[in-house]
Design a protein around this motif. Structure first.
Motif, mmCIF file in Angstrom:
data_model
loop_
_atom_site.group_PDB
_atom_site.id
_atom_site.type_symbol
_atom_site.label_atom_id
_atom_site.label_comp_id
_atom_site.label_asym_id
_atom_site.label_seq_id
_atom_site.Cartn_x
_atom_site.Cartn_y
_atom_site.Cartn_z
ATOM 1 N N THR A 1 -0.032 13.040 3.897
ATOM 2 C CA THR A 1 -1.406 11.759 4.829
ATOM 3 C C THR A 1 -1.617 10.409 4.221
ATOM 4 N N VAL A 2 -1.195 9.949 2.762
ATOM 5 C CA VAL A 2 -0.076 8.560 2.715
ATOM 6 C C VAL A 2 0.153 8.284 4.419
ATOM 7 N N LEU A 3 1.129 8.435 4.301
ATOM 8 C CA LEU A 3 2.410 7.612 5.726
ATOM 9 C C LEU A 3 1.250 7.630 7.011
ATOM 10 N N ARG A 4 0.826 8.660 6.827
ATOM 11 C CA ARG A 4 0.074 9.102 8.352
ATOM 12 C C ARG A 4 -1.134 7.989 8.602
ATOM 13 N N SER A 5 -1.780 7.921 7.475
ATOM 14 C CA SER A 5 -3.243 6.669 7.150
ATOM 15 C C SER A 5 -2.250 5.026 7.233
ATOM 16 N N VAL A 6 -1.444 4.996 6.655
ATOM 17 C CA VAL A 6 -1.161 3.351 6.385
ATOM 18 C C VAL A 6 -0.010 3.629 8.322
ATOM 19 N N THR A 7 1.038 4.098 8.592
ATOM 20 C CA THR A 7 1.162 3.709 9.887
ATOM 21 C C THR A 7 0.023 3.862 11.160
ATOM 22 N N VAL B 1 16.646 -4.996 13.510
ATOM 23 C CA VAL B 1 18.423 -4.259 12.613
ATOM 24 C C VAL B 1 18.211 -3.691 11.436
ATOM 25 N N GLY B 2 18.067 -4.846 10.244
ATOM 26 C CA GLY B 2 17.200 -4.382 8.967
ATOM 27 C C GLY B 2 16.545 -3.467 8.888
ATOM 28 N N ALA B 3 15.289 -2.896 9.335
ATOM 29 C CA ALA B 3 15.069 -1.487 8.670
ATOM 30 C C ALA B 3 15.504 -0.240 9.470
ATOM 31 N N LEU B 4 15.971 -0.465 10.347
ATOM 32 C CA LEU B 4 16.301 0.818 10.981
ATOM 33 C C LEU B 4 17.630 1.637 11.113
ATOM 34 N N THR C 1 1.321 -1.215 -0.233
ATOM 35 C CA THR C 1 0.424 -0.002 0.270
ATOM 36 C C THR C 1 1.199 1.257 0.368
ATOM 37 N N LEU C 2 2.088 1.264 1.110
ATOM 38 C CA LEU C 2 2.729 2.206 1.450
ATOM 39 C C LEU C 2 3.617 2.864 -0.615
ATOM 40 N N TYR D 1 8.585 -4.016 7.455
ATOM 41 C CA TYR D 1 8.102 -3.763 6.238
ATOM 42 C C TYR D 1 7.479 -2.740 6.129
ATOM 43 N N VAL D 2 7.164 -2.225 7.184
ATOM 44 C CA VAL D 2 6.201 -0.168 6.755
ATOM 45 C C VAL D 2 8.056 0.356 6.631
ATOM 46 N N VAL D 3 8.678 0.259 6.703
ATOM 47 C CA VAL D 3 10.092 1.078 6.895
ATOM 48 C C VAL D 3 10.644 0.465 4.641
#
Length: 432
Positions: free
Chosen positions: A95-101, A200-203, A78-79, A148-150
């Motif tokens: 608004t995409v980031l806000r909604s999906v988060t 770790v892999g995301a941050l 989706t992101l 997965y979000v990142v």
């Protein structure tokens, strides 16, 4: 799909006509390296622990990624699609980031509550009563949810260097945490390595590339992205993810649910055999991460003919890869099992060839599925995947013989049916 480029709001976006494989080979290379490192981890764990204890690690791995991909791959997609689509049009993405988060946070909260309610059942059914493994499962799902979000953000802004780095850092972190297995056979050490790698892999890549990510989000104006829009896209993507993971990771879980005195050992062998032929699946995840935003961009700036040709090109490429998998499995399959995993990990040539054929069909079907998602036709793709998943479970229950052969037959037939139905939905009756 838009065929009138002059209708777009952002002239800069109109002029950009990037190839559909932009970033694909970079990500595929990153996934190949990541896949090799994943194999090193599994070989290390299998040799250190033996089939029975390794079976528990296999179940943890399969259950965690089944849950993560079911719950959070739709968030990533989706992101990825929404960011790529709106940035191609020059529209804002806050608004995409806000909604999906918000959706991701709600999923984590519900997951935690569900895990507490079903703690004893999960521990007994999957981990033979080991509550520590259940706790690690929950932590791992949450950590990979963040990952997965990142990844959705990185793919959406098409910063594929960062996406590739996240995959490699993930695998390196897992191996680093698992290093004590060289000296001591510790199931909990292997389990901790499985669950900690995602966060770790995301941050680390996100922190290193924060300026690059923020700078890519340059759009302004346009209608607000509503929470309902996120849910409308994520719902069919969730069906696809459930079916996908049942096909790819469900074999060892079906063995455990079926039970039996030797279930854990059998699940370990089934998982090891499927892992052996699944290297291209890891590579394809990198290709898929670039396909969705690139095909979405292409659907905005190009005509239907160019879009169709791009899909055919991508599908043909992965079918060639599938043919190579079958050949390698036929020539080296059983010997490779014993060489890599050690004594007790035996699989027949026929089973490995069937699994290889299934992987080839799976890769091609997944490519067609990305095309339908790019065209916002996820409902059509979800129907095809659901049919394949139901068929997989039904065939496993109906086919006689040993567990590995039943899994291999069910996987090969179900993925072939999926490829045919998705091909019909995508190429013969494309959405308008």
């Amino acid at each position: 799909m838009s065929t009138d480029a002059s209708a777009l709001q952002a002239p800069a976006a109109i002029a950009e006509r990037r190839p559909v494989f932009r970033g694909a080979w970079l990500l595929s290379g990153s996934m190949l390296l990541s896949g090799v490192l994943i194999y090193v981890f599994h070989v290390l764990a299998a040799r250190a622990l033996g089939p029975a204890a390794y079976g528990q690690i296999a179940v943890l791995w399969a259950a965690m990624f089944l849950a993560v991909i079911v719950l959070f791959r739709p968030i990533e997609q989706t992101l990825s699609r929404a960011l790529a689509n709106r940035l191609a049009r020059g529209e804002e993405v806050a608004t995409v980031l806000r909604s999906v988060t918000l959706v991701a946070g709600a999923i984590v909260a519900l997951l935690s509550a569900g895990a507490v309610a079903g703690w004893d059942a999960i521990s007994e059914r999957l981990f033979l009563g080991d509550s520590a493994m259940t706790a690690l499962l929950v932590v791992g799902i949450a950590g990979y949810g963040l990952a997965y979000v990142v990844r959705g953000v990185l793919a959406g802004v098409r910063w594929f260097n960062g996406y590739g780095a996240s995959l490699v850092v993930d695998s390196l972190a897992r191996l680093a945490i698992a290093a004590p297995l060289l000296f001591v056979a510790s199931k909990l050490t292997a389990a901790a390595a499985v669950v900690a790698a995602g966060a770790v892999g995301a941050l680390i890549p996100l922190w290193v590339g924060r300026d690059r990510v923020i700078g890519a989000m340059h759009g302004s104006g346009g209608t607000r992205f509503q929470l309902g829009s996120a849910l409308a896209f994520a719902a069919p993507a969730s069906v696809i993810a459930v079916s996908d993971q049942l096909l790819v990771n469900g074999g060892s879980l079906l063995v455990m649910v079926e039970g039996g005195a030797d279930a854990s050992r059998t699940a370990g062998i089934v998982f090891a055999a499927t892992m052996l032929v699944r290297v291209p699946v890891y590579v394809f995840q990198g290709l898929a991460a670039s396909l969705l935003p690139n095909l979405t961009h292409l659907s905005v700036v190009a005509d239907a003919g160019r879009f169709r040709r791009a899909v055919v090109q991508a599908t043909g490429t992965v079918l060639l890869v599938g043919a190579a998998i079958v050949a390698v499995a036929a020539i080296l399959g059983p010997e490779s099992m014993r060489l890599l995993y050690g004594s007790g990990f035996d699989a027949g040539r026929s089973e490995l060839v069937l699994l290889g054929a299934g992987v080839g069909c799976y890769l091609a079907a997944s490519t067609l599925s990305q095309a339908l998602l790019a065209l916002d036709a996820g409902g059509r793709a979800a129907g095809c995947w659901a049919i394949a998943a139901v068929l997989f479970v039904a065939l496993y229950a109906a086919v006689p013989g040993e567990a590995l052969m039943r899994i291999a037959v069910a996987f090969a037939v179900a993925t072939l049916v999926n490829l045919v139905t998705l091909g019909t939905a995508t190429l013969w009756r494309p959405p308008t």
